[in-house]
Design a protein around this motif. Structure first.
Motif, PDB file in Angstrom:
ATOM      1  N   ALA A  19       0.830  -1.209   0.000  1.00  0.00           N
ATOM      2  CA  ALA A  19       0.000   0.000   0.000  1.00  0.00           C
ATOM      3  C   ALA A  19       0.862   1.256   0.000  1.00  0.00           C
ATOM      4  O   ALA A  19       1.831   1.350   0.742  1.00  0.00           O
ATOM      5  N   VAL A  20       0.492   2.214  -0.845  1.00  0.00           N
ATOM      6  CA  VAL A  20       1.209   3.489  -0.941  1.00  0.00           C
ATOM      7  C   VAL A  20       0.305   4.580  -0.374  1.00  0.00           C
ATOM      8  O   VAL A  20      -0.767   4.842  -0.923  1.00  0.00           O
ATOM      9  N   PRO A  21       0.694   5.235   0.706  1.00  0.00           N
ATOM     10  CA  PRO A  21      -0.159   6.269   1.299  1.00  0.00           C
ATOM     11  C   PRO A  21      -0.185   7.517   0.430  1.00  0.00           C
ATOM     12  O   PRO A  21       0.766   7.790  -0.325  1.00  0.00           O
ATOM     13  N   LEU A  61      -5.696  10.982   5.795  1.00  0.00           N
ATOM     14  CA  LEU A  61      -5.837  12.287   5.147  1.00  0.00           C
ATOM     15  C   LEU A  61      -7.332  12.570   5.070  1.00  0.00           C
ATOM     16  O   LEU A  61      -8.040  11.970   4.259  1.00  0.00           O
ATOM     17  N   THR A  62      -7.814  13.451   5.936  1.00  0.00           N
ATOM     18  CA  THR A  62      -9.251  13.692   6.041  1.00  0.00           C
ATOM     19  C   THR A  62      -9.727  14.626   4.931  1.00  0.00           C
ATOM     20  O   THR A  62      -8.936  15.334   4.304  1.00  0.00           O
ATOM     21  N   LEU A  79      -8.783  14.486  -5.641  1.00  0.00           N
ATOM     22  CA  LEU A  79      -7.669  13.571  -5.872  1.00  0.00           C
ATOM     23  C   LEU A  79      -7.119  13.057  -4.551  1.00  0.00           C
ATOM     24  O   LEU A  79      -6.855  11.856  -4.400  1.00  0.00           O
ATOM     25  N   TRP A  80      -6.953  13.951  -3.563  1.00  0.00           N
ATOM     26  CA  TRP A  80      -6.458  13.510  -2.253  1.00  0.00           C
ATOM     27  C   TRP A  80      -7.415  12.502  -1.621  1.00  0.00           C
ATOM     28  O   TRP A  80      -6.991  11.489  -1.049  1.00  0.00           O
ATOM     29  N   ASN A  81      -8.716  12.804  -1.728  1.00  0.00           N
ATOM     30  CA  ASN A  81      -9.706  11.892  -1.153  1.00  0.00           C
ATOM     31  C   ASN A  81      -9.671  10.520  -1.837  1.00  0.00           C
ATOM     32  O   ASN A  81      -9.793   9.471  -1.188  1.00  0.00           O
TER      33      ASN A  81
END
Length: 369
Positions: A19-21, A61-62, A79-81
């Protein structure tokens, strides 16, 4: 390959083994902009420690942080979500894969090769974890533990009752699931016990017909009364002749055609019909060669089947039958297939060994009709 390009490629693959955060993408953007983690923390209103944990995937990342990052680094919040959702989904998948590794031996319990031969499962996958995933999807369960609860325990109960020692739970569970799949696809009216009971003479008359004629008629008569009748080839090792159960609002009779003769098939069918008419809501599995002669429910179903096929007013005459010609005449008189009479005689009359009269039994292959 640049770090940013590497990360984007990994996210696009959709099948990572790690998994890549989303913090990895954030780290790359900060490097491209020449911005430090401390400066980012000041601009988004977070502590430097929180930003560092975010970059290393230690905190989520909220959506609120995603909105702030859109303003500060220019990357859309959506994109972040999405990156966060992908990261969490991959973590769950990887944890699930590690859990599945503990159940590799489960594959040895199930008839995997037979399911491949029946085109239920594809050819060998790249690894055993993929095969376990396929089997869980076949059984429509989330885990092996759930499978044991839903399939193995009822089967184990049936085996204990039947006192059959060489049957296998995995094949039986597989056979049951194949029946579920077919029964779910069969349209049925609401269950009507009164109408089903009234149809018994019509169903009994079907014993005189060849399989290609009686199978569709039998299924039509029963489905119109809320009962799905399915014929599923026995899975090797299941040692099962039939089962009665409820699937949703349907009553289901599933037959294996284990012995492929009309006497066995019709005896099993009317045995199961009795369970349906008797309102037995629990799963009733009939194991071939069972020895549970002390089970009153099964004895009652056996008696019902025998009396439906050969009514008691004719039963006393069975002892008088000594030749195949007499069997044929008797069968014509009472409107039943002669093979059914032979089967009854072989079970109850010591003068009729199992080797006598078998040519009067009709061989069946309902699975090809």
């Amino acid at each position: 390959m640049a770090r940013a390009e590497t990360t984007r490629t990994l996210y696009a693959s959709g099948d990572l083994d790690y998994a890549v955060p989303p913090g990895e993408t954030l780290r790359e953007l900060l490097e491209e902009k020449g911005m430090t983690q401390r400066e980012l923390a000041e601009r988004v209103g977070l502590s430097p420690k929180h930003v560092n944990q975010l970059i290393n995937g230690l905190v989520r990342l909220t959506p609120e942080v995603a909105e702030s990052l859109e303003r500060v680094v220019g990357t859309p919040a959506r994109l972040w979500n999405r990156l966060e959702a992908d990261y969490q989904s991959t973590l769950v998948r990887l944890r699930s894969a590690r859990d599945l590794e503990q159940h590799v031996d489960w594959l040895n319990e199930l008839p995997v090769s037979e399911l491949v031969e029946r085109n239920i499962l594809p050819e060998e996958p790249s690894n055993k974890i993929s095969r376990i995933d396929q089997l869980l999807a076949f059984f429509t369960v989330a885990s092996v533990d759930v499978w044991r609860e839903l399939y193995e325990q009822p089967a184990a109960c049936a085996f204990r009752k039947s006192k059959v020692q060489d049957s296998k739970l995995g094949p039986l569970s597989t056979w049951l699931r194949l029946g579920e799949i077919e029964a779910q696809q069969m349209p049925c009216a609401a269950f009507d016990s009164t109408s089903l009971k009234a149809s018994l003479p019509e169903l009994r008359a079907l014993t005189l017909l060849p399989a290609q004629e009686f199978r569709p008629r039998l299924q039509k008569i029963c489905s119109a009364r809320g009962v799905a009748v399915v014929f599923i080839e026995e899975v090797k090792g299941a040692r099962v002749s039939g089962v009665t159960r409820k699937i949703g609002t349907k009553r289901v009779i599933q037959l294996s055609q284990r012995y492929r003769t009309d006497d066995q098939l019709w005896f099993s069918f009317f045995h199961e019909i009795h369970h349906v008419l008797n309102g037995d809501d629990e799963m009733r599995i009939e194991i071939a060669g069972r020895t549970d002669t002390d089970d009153p429910i099964e004895l009652e179903a056996d008696r019902f089947s025998a009396d439906t096929l050969i009514p008691p007013q004719y039963g006393s005459r069975l002892a008088e039958l000594t030749s195949k010609a007499e069997v044929r005449a008797f069968a014509r008189e009472i409107g039943i297939a002669p093979g059914i009479v032979v089967g009854r005689l072989q079970r109850e009359n010591p003068r009729w060994p199992y080797s006598k009269g078998n040519d009067l039994k009709r061989k069946l292959d309902l699975l090809d009709t």
